[in-house]
Design an enzyme around this catalytic site. Structure first.
Site, PDB file in Angstrom:
ATOM      1  N   GLY A  54       0.779  -1.239   0.000  1.00 29.53           N
ATOM      2  CA  GLY A  54       0.000   0.000   0.000  1.00 29.53           C
ATOM      3  C   GLY A  54       0.805   1.282   0.000  1.00 29.53           C
ATOM      4  N   ASP A 113      -4.872   1.654  10.735  1.00 31.62           N
ATOM      5  CA  ASP A 113      -6.256   1.358  11.105  1.00 31.62           C
ATOM      6  C   ASP A 113      -6.285   0.986  12.582  1.00 31.62           C
ATOM      7  OD1 ASP A 113      -8.864   0.592  11.298  1.00 31.62           O
ATOM      8  OD2 ASP A 113      -8.740  -1.077   9.893  1.00 31.62           O
ATOM      9  N   LYS A 141      -6.887   6.153  11.093  1.00 28.66           N
ATOM     10  CA  LYS A 141      -8.280   5.955  11.508  1.00 28.66           C
ATOM     11  C   LYS A 141      -8.391   6.044  13.030  1.00 28.66           C
ATOM     12  CE  LYS A 141      -9.927   3.090   7.690  1.00 28.66           C
ATOM     13  NZ  LYS A 141     -10.563   1.791   7.384  1.00 28.66           N
ATOM     14  N   PHE A 162     -14.117   2.538   4.987  1.00 34.45           N
ATOM     15  CA  PHE A 162     -13.161   1.847   4.132  1.00 34.45           C
ATOM     16  C   PHE A 162     -12.845   2.719   2.912  1.00 34.45           C
ATOM     17  CE2 PHE A 162     -11.208  -1.303   1.455  1.00 34.45           C
ATOM     18  CZ  PHE A 162     -10.449  -1.998   2.382  1.00 34.45           C
ATOM     19  N   VAL A 163     -11.588   3.079   2.773  1.00 38.16           N
ATOM     20  CA  VAL A 163     -11.189   3.968   1.686  1.00 38.16           C
ATOM     21  C   VAL A 163     -10.265   3.261   0.700  1.00 38.16           C
ATOM     22  CG1 VAL A 163     -11.490   6.080   3.026  1.00 38.16           C
ATOM     23  CG2 VAL A 163      -9.297   4.904   3.103  1.00 38.16           C
ATOM     24  N   ASP A 169      -6.178  -0.523  -1.361  1.00 38.31           N
ATOM     25  CA  ASP A 169      -6.922  -1.422  -2.243  1.00 38.31           C
ATOM     26  C   ASP A 169      -8.171  -2.002  -1.586  1.00 38.31           C
ATOM     27  OD1 ASP A 169      -5.353  -3.130  -0.421  1.00 38.31           O
ATOM     28  OD2 ASP A 169      -6.154  -4.777  -1.617  1.00 38.31           O
ATOM     29  N   ARG A 175      -5.803   0.463  -6.385  1.00 35.59           N
ATOM     30  CA  ARG A 175      -4.544   1.041  -5.923  1.00 35.59           C
ATOM     31  C   ARG A 175      -4.070   2.159  -6.856  1.00 35.59           C
ATOM     32  NH1 ARG A 175      -2.318  -2.156  -1.743  1.00 35.59           N
ATOM     33  NH2 ARG A 175      -2.564  -4.393  -1.973  1.00 35.59           N
TER      34      ARG A 175
HETATM   35  P1  IMP Z   1      -3.758  -2.211  10.993  1.00 35.34           P
HETATM   36  O1  IMP Z   1      -3.371  -0.797  11.309  1.00 35.34           O
HETATM   37  O2  IMP Z   1      -2.835  -3.234  11.566  1.00 35.34           O
HETATM   38  O3  IMP Z   1      -5.204  -2.497  11.341  1.00 35.34           O
HETATM   39  O4  IMP Z   1      -3.681  -2.467   9.442  1.00 35.34           O
HETATM   40  C1  IMP Z   1      -3.414  -1.468   8.539  1.00 35.34           C
HETATM   41  C2  IMP Z   1      -3.480  -2.048   7.149  1.00 35.34           C
HETATM   42  O5  IMP Z   1      -4.821  -2.466   6.853  1.00 35.34           O
HETATM   43  C3  IMP Z   1      -3.138  -1.002   6.105  1.00 35.34           C
HETATM   44  O6  IMP Z   1      -1.769  -0.971   5.820  1.00 35.34           O
HETATM   45  C4  IMP Z   1      -3.978  -1.427   4.934  1.00 35.34           C
HETATM   46  O7  IMP Z   1      -3.288  -2.397   4.174  1.00 35.34           O
HETATM   47  C5  IMP Z   1      -5.204  -2.074   5.551  1.00 35.34           C
HETATM   48  N1  IMP Z   1      -6.327  -1.107   5.665  1.00 35.34           N
HETATM   49  C6  IMP Z   1      -6.839  -0.582   6.785  1.00 35.34           C
HETATM   50  N2  IMP Z   1      -7.858   0.262   6.526  1.00 35.34           N
HETATM   51  C7  IMP Z   1      -7.984   0.274   5.168  1.00 35.34           C
HETATM   52  C8  IMP Z   1      -8.863   0.969   4.269  1.00 35.34           C
HETATM   53  O8  IMP Z   1      -9.751   1.765   4.645  1.00 35.34           O
HETATM   54  N3  IMP Z   1      -8.685   0.721   2.946  1.00 35.34           N
HETATM   55  C9  IMP Z   1      -7.739  -0.133   2.475  1.00 35.34           C
HETATM   56  N4  IMP Z   1      -6.879  -0.784   3.283  1.00 35.34           N
HETATM   57  C10 IMP Z   1      -7.010  -0.591   4.631  1.00 35.34           C
HETATM   58 MG    MG Z   2      -0.086  -0.906   4.529  1.00 36.79          MG
END
Ligand code: IMP
Ligand code: MG
Length: 189
Positions: A54, A113, A141, A162-163, A169, A175
């Protein structure tokens, strides 16, 4: 049907509820972040670590906004979890090629996230004795605020939606969308 030109939001209009940030707004924000980063790392030897996949777009544009020498390396991690939620159990798919001991490491990500993936990554990289480890993320987030993880550079705080676009993606698509938008429920339901 092939259309010439880049993929902007007009191409996926009905897939998006709204456009959160346009290409121009994203570039302006990255310039702003680069300005702060350049000042903070002045005289230091900066190693930017992008989190695949990403962060590719953010890395490309943020690095090119920085008026100083830097190195780039990449890590790929997968966090086990159910579909859209990460569990915090992380596996390294591709490790760094660089020895980071004594280096100033800046992790570059597109979105935080739950923060579980990055907090694991910070711990992992910190154990390799770098001079410093900081995080730059374009988006954050609300849930991440509850985690003991303090990204030094944050582009925007966004609502819990969800963006997609600009590296983000849904099932590996969107992407290459140049803007960032909120995905319409009909796409994932
Ligand atoms: P976390 O912070 O461990 O929950 O995971 C973060 C990862 O989840 C990011 O690097 C993205 O790959 C994916 N992700 C989280 N929210 C989104 C979203 O809104 N759109 C797309 N990918 C997301
Ligand atoms: Mg990522």
């Amino acid at each position: 049907m092939w259309q010439s030109g880049a993929m902007d939001s007009a191409h996926v209009d009905s897939d998006l509820v709204n456009i959160l940030f346009t290409e121009e707004q994203i570039q302006a924000k990255l310039q702003e972040m680069a300005h702060t980063i350049a000042a903070d790392y002045e005289g230091k030897d900066l190693l930017m670590v992008g989190v695949l996949r990403g962060a590719v777009m953010v890395m490309a544009d943020l690095a090119r906004s920085l008026p100083c020498h830097l190195e780039m390396d990449w890590m790929a991690v997968s966090s086990y979890g159910s579909g859209t939620k990460s569990s915090g159990v992380v596996r390294i798919l591709k490790d760094l090629d660089t020895d980071i001991s004594g280096r100033h490491v800046l992790i570059v990500d597109e979105i935080i996230d739950t923060g579980l993936t990055l907090s694991w990554l910070v711990n992992n990289l910190s154990s390799r004795k770098p001079a410093s480890v900081e995080i730059a993320t374009l988006l954050r987030k609300p849930e991440a605020l509850a985690m003991p993880i303090e990204p030094k550079y944050v582009g925007w705080d966004i609502p819990n939606e969800f963006v997609v676009g600009y590296g983000l993606d849904f099932k590996e698509r969107y992407r290459n969308l140049r803007d960032i938008g909120t995905l319409a429920p009909h796409v994932y339901s």
